[in-house]
Design a protein around this motif. Structure first.
Motif, PDB file in Angstrom:
ATOM      1  N   GLN A  31       0.830  -1.207   0.000  1.00 23.45           N
ATOM      2  CA  GLN A  31       0.000   0.000   0.000  1.00 23.45           C
ATOM      3  C   GLN A  31       0.867   1.260   0.000  1.00 23.45           C
ATOM      4  OE1 GLN A  31      -2.436  -1.066   3.479  1.00 23.45           O
ATOM      5  NE2 GLN A  31      -4.231  -0.792   2.147  1.00 23.45           N
ATOM      6  N   LEU A  32       1.954   1.234   0.765  1.00 24.83           N
ATOM      7  CA  LEU A  32       2.860   2.386   0.796  1.00 24.83           C
ATOM      8  C   LEU A  32       3.530   2.597  -0.567  1.00 24.83           C
ATOM      9  CD1 LEU A  32       4.485   1.962   4.310  1.00 24.83           C
ATOM     10  CD2 LEU A  32       2.978   3.812   3.558  1.00 24.83           C
ATOM     11  N   ILE A  33       3.886   1.519  -1.230  1.00 24.94           N
ATOM     12  CA  ILE A  33       4.470   1.625  -2.568  1.00 24.94           C
ATOM     13  C   ILE A  33       3.466   2.254  -3.524  1.00 24.94           C
ATOM     14  CG2 ILE A  33       5.317   0.294  -4.550  1.00 24.94           C
ATOM     15  CD1 ILE A  33       6.506  -1.679  -2.398  1.00 24.94           C
ATOM     16  N   ALA A  34       2.219   1.829  -3.440  1.00 28.47           N
ATOM     17  CA  ALA A  34       1.175   2.402  -4.294  1.00 28.47           C
ATOM     18  C   ALA A  34       0.941   3.874  -3.954  1.00 28.47           C
ATOM     19  CB  ALA A  34      -0.125   1.605  -4.142  1.00 28.47           C
ATOM     20  N   ALA A  35       0.951   4.197  -2.663  1.00 28.28           N
ATOM     21  CA  ALA A  35       0.757   5.589  -2.252  1.00 28.28           C
ATOM     22  C   ALA A  35       1.911   6.458  -2.745  1.00 28.28           C
ATOM     23  CB  ALA A  35       0.625   5.686  -0.735  1.00 28.28           C
ATOM     24  N   ALA A  36       3.122   5.924  -2.725  1.00 25.58           N
ATOM     25  CA  ALA A  36       4.276   6.684  -3.207  1.00 25.58           C
ATOM     26  C   ALA A  36       4.116   7.011  -4.694  1.00 25.58           C
ATOM     27  CB  ALA A  36       5.571   5.904  -2.959  1.00 25.58           C
ATOM     28  N   ALA A  37       3.589   6.070  -5.457  1.00 29.36           N
ATOM     29  CA  ALA A  37       3.351   6.321  -6.883  1.00 29.36           C
ATOM     30  C   ALA A  37       2.306   7.426  -7.066  1.00 29.36           C
ATOM     31  CB  ALA A  37       2.905   5.039  -7.580  1.00 29.36           C
ATOM     32  N   LEU A  91       1.725   9.883  -4.924  1.00 28.54           N
ATOM     33  CA  LEU A  91       2.374  11.137  -4.539  1.00 28.54           C
ATOM     34  C   LEU A  91       3.303  11.624  -5.656  1.00 28.54           C
ATOM     35  CD1 LEU A  91       3.086  10.407  -0.789  1.00 28.54           C
ATOM     36  CD2 LEU A  91       1.394  11.993  -1.732  1.00 28.54           C
ATOM     37  N   GLU A  92       3.964  10.696  -6.303  1.00 26.81           N
ATOM     38  CA  GLU A  92       4.831  11.065  -7.434  1.00 26.81           C
ATOM     39  C   GLU A  92       3.999  11.718  -8.528  1.00 26.81           C
ATOM     40  OE1 GLU A  92       8.189  11.897  -9.191  1.00 26.81           O
ATOM     41  OE2 GLU A  92       8.202  10.767  -7.342  1.00 26.81           O
ATOM     42  N   ARG A  93       2.810  11.194  -8.762  1.00 25.34           N
ATOM     43  CA  ARG A  93       1.916  11.791  -9.766  1.00 25.34           C
ATOM     44  C   ARG A  93       1.526  13.220  -9.363  1.00 25.34           C
ATOM     45  NH1 ARG A  93      -3.376   8.638 -10.697  1.00 25.34           N
ATOM     46  NH2 ARG A  93      -4.435  10.293  -9.572  1.00 25.34           N
ATOM     47  N   LEU A  94       1.296  13.437  -8.085  1.00 27.16           N
ATOM     48  CA  LEU A  94       0.973  14.776  -7.596  1.00 27.16           C
ATOM     49  C   LEU A  94       2.138  15.733  -7.846  1.00 27.16           C
ATOM     50  CD1 LEU A  94      -0.967  16.643  -6.016  1.00 27.16           C
ATOM     51  CD2 LEU A  94       0.123  15.812  -3.922  1.00 27.16           C
TER      52      LEU A  94
END
Length: 147
Positions: free
Chosen positions: A133-139, A141-144
Motif C-alpha cells: 500500500q505504501l508503494i502504491a501511495a508513493a506512486a 504522490l509522485e503523480r501529484l
C-alpha cells in the motif's frame, strides 16, 4: 476547480499529508545526522550530486530561490569543502560546481542512514500488504509532484 466545490476528502488528505510528510522529513534528517547542514544546503548538495544543478544559477532555478540565496548556499558548501567552484571556460562570469569526494561521501552516508532507518521501520512495523500500500501511495504522490 472552484475551492467551494472540492470534496472534503481533498482538504482532509492535504492536511494529513502535509503533517506526516513534514514529520517524516524531520525524522529522516535527524537519523542521518544532517544537522551539520541546513535543509537548504543538504538539498542543494543532493542536486549537485545528482547532476540536477551545476552552477549557482541552475541551483536557483531548480530550488526556485533567488540567485542571492543560491550564492549563500554555494558559499557555505564550498567553505565546508563539500563542493569546488571553477570558472566556466566559455563564460568567465559563470562558476561550474563539482562535488568533492567529501561531499559525495556526506550525501551517500546520509542517504544510507535514512534508507536503513526506513527499511528497519518498514520491516518491523508493517505487513507485506501494508508495504505494498505504501508503494502504491508513493506512486500516487509522485503523480501529484508531476503537476
Amino acid at each position: 476547480m472552484d475551492p467551494a466545490n472540492r470534496p472534503a476528502s481533498s482538504a482532509e488528505a492535504a492536511h494529513a499529508l502535509r503533517g506526516v510528510v513534514g514529520r517524516l522529513r524531520r525524522r529522516l534528517l535527524a537519523v542521518s545526522g544532517s544537522d551539520v547542514l541546513t535543509p537548504a544546503q543538504a538539498s542543494a548538495l543532493t542536486l549537485f550530486v545528482r547532476g540536477d544543478a551545476d552552477s549557482g544559477a541552475s541551483l536557483a532555478q531548480a530550488e526556485r530561490i533567488s540567485a542571492q540565496a543560491a550564492a549563500v548556499t554555494v558559499a557555505a558548501l564550498a567553505k565546508a569543502g563539500l563542493i569546488e567552484r571553477t570558472a566556466d571556460p566559455a563564460d568567465g562570469r559563470r562558476q561550474i560546481i563539482a562535488v568533492t569526494e567529501t561531499g559525495l561521501d556526506y550525501v551517500q552516508g546520509a542517504r544510507g542512514m535514512r534508507q536503513a532507518w526506513l527499511e528497519q521501520g518498514l520491516t518491523e512495523e508493517f505487513t507485506e500488504h501494508e508495504r505494498a500500500q505504501l508503494i502504491a501511495a508513493a506512486a500516487l504522490l509522485e503523480r501529484l509532484l508531476q503537476r
